[in-house]
Design an enzyme around this catalytic site. Structure first.
Site, short mmCIF file in Angstrom:
data_model
loop_
_atom_site.label_atom_id
_atom_site.label_comp_id
_atom_site.label_asym_id
_atom_site.label_seq_id
_atom_site.Cartn_x
_atom_site.Cartn_y
_atom_site.Cartn_z
N LYS A 35 0.84 -1.20 0.00
CA LYS A 35 0.00 0.00 0.00
C LYS A 35 0.88 1.25 0.00
CE LYS A 35 -0.34 0.09 5.06
NZ LYS A 35 -1.23 0.22 6.22
N ARG A 134 -10.68 0.29 15.11
CA ARG A 134 -10.73 1.00 13.83
C ARG A 134 -11.74 0.25 12.97
NH1 ARG A 134 -4.48 1.86 12.07
NH2 ARG A 134 -4.95 -0.21 11.23
N TYR A 272 15.11 30.80 6.62
CA TYR A 272 14.01 31.58 7.17
C TYR A 272 14.10 31.72 8.69
CZ TYR A 272 11.82 30.86 2.61
OH TYR A 272 11.56 30.84 1.26
N MET A 320 11.01 24.62 1.31
CA MET A 320 10.24 23.73 0.46
C MET A 320 11.12 22.91 -0.49
SD MET A 320 7.08 24.59 -2.17
CE MET A 320 6.08 25.30 -0.87
#
Length: 379
Positions: A35, A134, A272, A320
């Protein structure tokens, strides 16, 4: 010089060896769980390779993932276990002979309707909620579900190929808690199997164990174990045992190349918000990967990469598309040099589990979030 910005090199040899190791330890057949694009390792390449390696079962979460495998030419056993109401891929899976999990009357009805439409018998695996809370039918509601299953069996709309569940705490760092949890779930699972038998239903396959169950809990292995994270060479819980402790080798090795190098002056801030400031003139390198590529922003100033076997600290806020490293410990590094982000550790780099430790998460998250901008290469 090799020309790439970044890449993830996947060792198919390590992956197959990991799977064989877990399978041999468990002593029963193993479903290879592919998966989420094979946990970020590239299902399109790995699924046919696993079939060639003799894997009889592939496991995916979504019906759409199963259909992608079918469209790619896979004709073997596939189990998909998570669907949304009215999902068209459910009917497509039935027509394509993909096994589907049933946790509710809704799923059973949709599958049976598709089987009638396509004039086939759908293979289902009834999932029991043994304590994970779940997906899965609650034991108190199992009789009612089976009352709906039995006439569909008689009409040949469905065949109960499997009964299964999933372990909640098999990898717990406190082994006493892990053992008690697994024992409790086994008791619920065995009771559910007895309920099925009372309705005349005997599944072909009973499966409960994940990688942690396969490695640490013999009683949970039944007829089949589902091997996900262990196949990719990561530990189910690195706080309990590392990959190396378990005889596993991480299959994914992520690399980039230095895009530029400069010496910044004392008191210069990096990236940043200037979360890192140079205490002295410092030689730094630009690595052209960032959080869009799967290098988490909240690893900023916490992780190390490797260059030519030397650990280099990542400094400043991860952006990013890029991040910065301190090259003081890699004095010979030049533009274009390979930067090992994470892998097996054989080149001095950290592992995905070690990245996860810095983030208080799991190695699963690190490898599955590796971005699509980073091409996969296979050895």
């Amino acid at each position: 010089m090799t020309e790439y910005r970044a890449r993830a090199v996947i060792s198919t040899e390590a992956l197959c060896r990991n799977l064989d190791h877990v399978r041999e330890h468990a002593g029963v057949d193993a479903m290879a769980v592919v998966k989420a694009d094979a946990y970020g390792h590239g299902v399109e390449h790995l699924a046919p390779m696993l079939r060639e390696h003799g894997v009889r079962w592939l496991g995916v979460a979504l019906p759409s993932e199963a259909m992608a495998l079918r469209r790619a030419g896979d004709t073997g056993n596939i189990l998909a276990w998570l669907s949304a109401p009215g999902e068209p891929a459910i009917s497509e899976c039935v027509a394509a002979h993909v096994d589907l999990s049933v946790s509710s009357l809704r799923e059973l009805t949709e599958i049976a309707t598709a089987a009638q439409l396509h004039r086939v018998t759908a293979n289902i695996h009834i999932k029991i909620d043994t304590g994970l809370s779940r997906n899965g039918v609650l034991p108190s509601e199992l009789d009612a579900l089976l009352d709906s299953v039995t006439p569909l069996i008689a009409a040949r709309y469905v065949h109960v190929r499997g009964v299964w569940s999933h372990l909640a705490s098999a990898d717990h760092t406190d082994t006493a808690i892990a053992v008690r949890s697994v024992q409790d779930q086994i008791a619920v699972f065995d009771a559910a199997l007895a309920t099925c038998a009372a309705h005349g239903i005997t599944p072909d396959i009973r499966h409960l164990a994940n990688t942690a169950g396969a490695l640490w809990h013999p009683a949970s292995r039944y007829d089949l174990v589902r091997v996900g994270i262990g196949m990719y060479g990561l530990s189910p819980n690195f706080r309990r045992a590392t990959s190396q402790d378990l005889g596993l080798v991480p299959a994914m090795h992520v690399q980039a190349r230095l895009a530029s190098i400069k010496t910044i002056p004392q008191e210069a801030g990096v990236s940043y918000s200037h979360t890192w400031t140079a205490e002295r003139p410092t030689r730094v390198g630009l690595v052209p990967v960032g959080y869009a590529d799967g290098v988490p922003r909240n690893l900023s100033n916490q992780v190390e990469f490797a260059i030519a076997g030397h650990r280099v600290a990542q400094i400043g806020t991860i952006a990013m598309d890029q991040c910065v490293v301190n090259l003081e410990s890699a004095v010979d590094a030049t533009v274009g040099h390979v930067v090992d982000l994470y892998g097996s550790g054989s080149s001095g780099e950290l592992t995905a589990d070690q990245w996860a430790e810095h983030m208080n998460t799991v190695g699963y998250e690190i490898v599955t979030r590796m971005g699509g901008r980073i091409p996969r290469e296979y050895t």
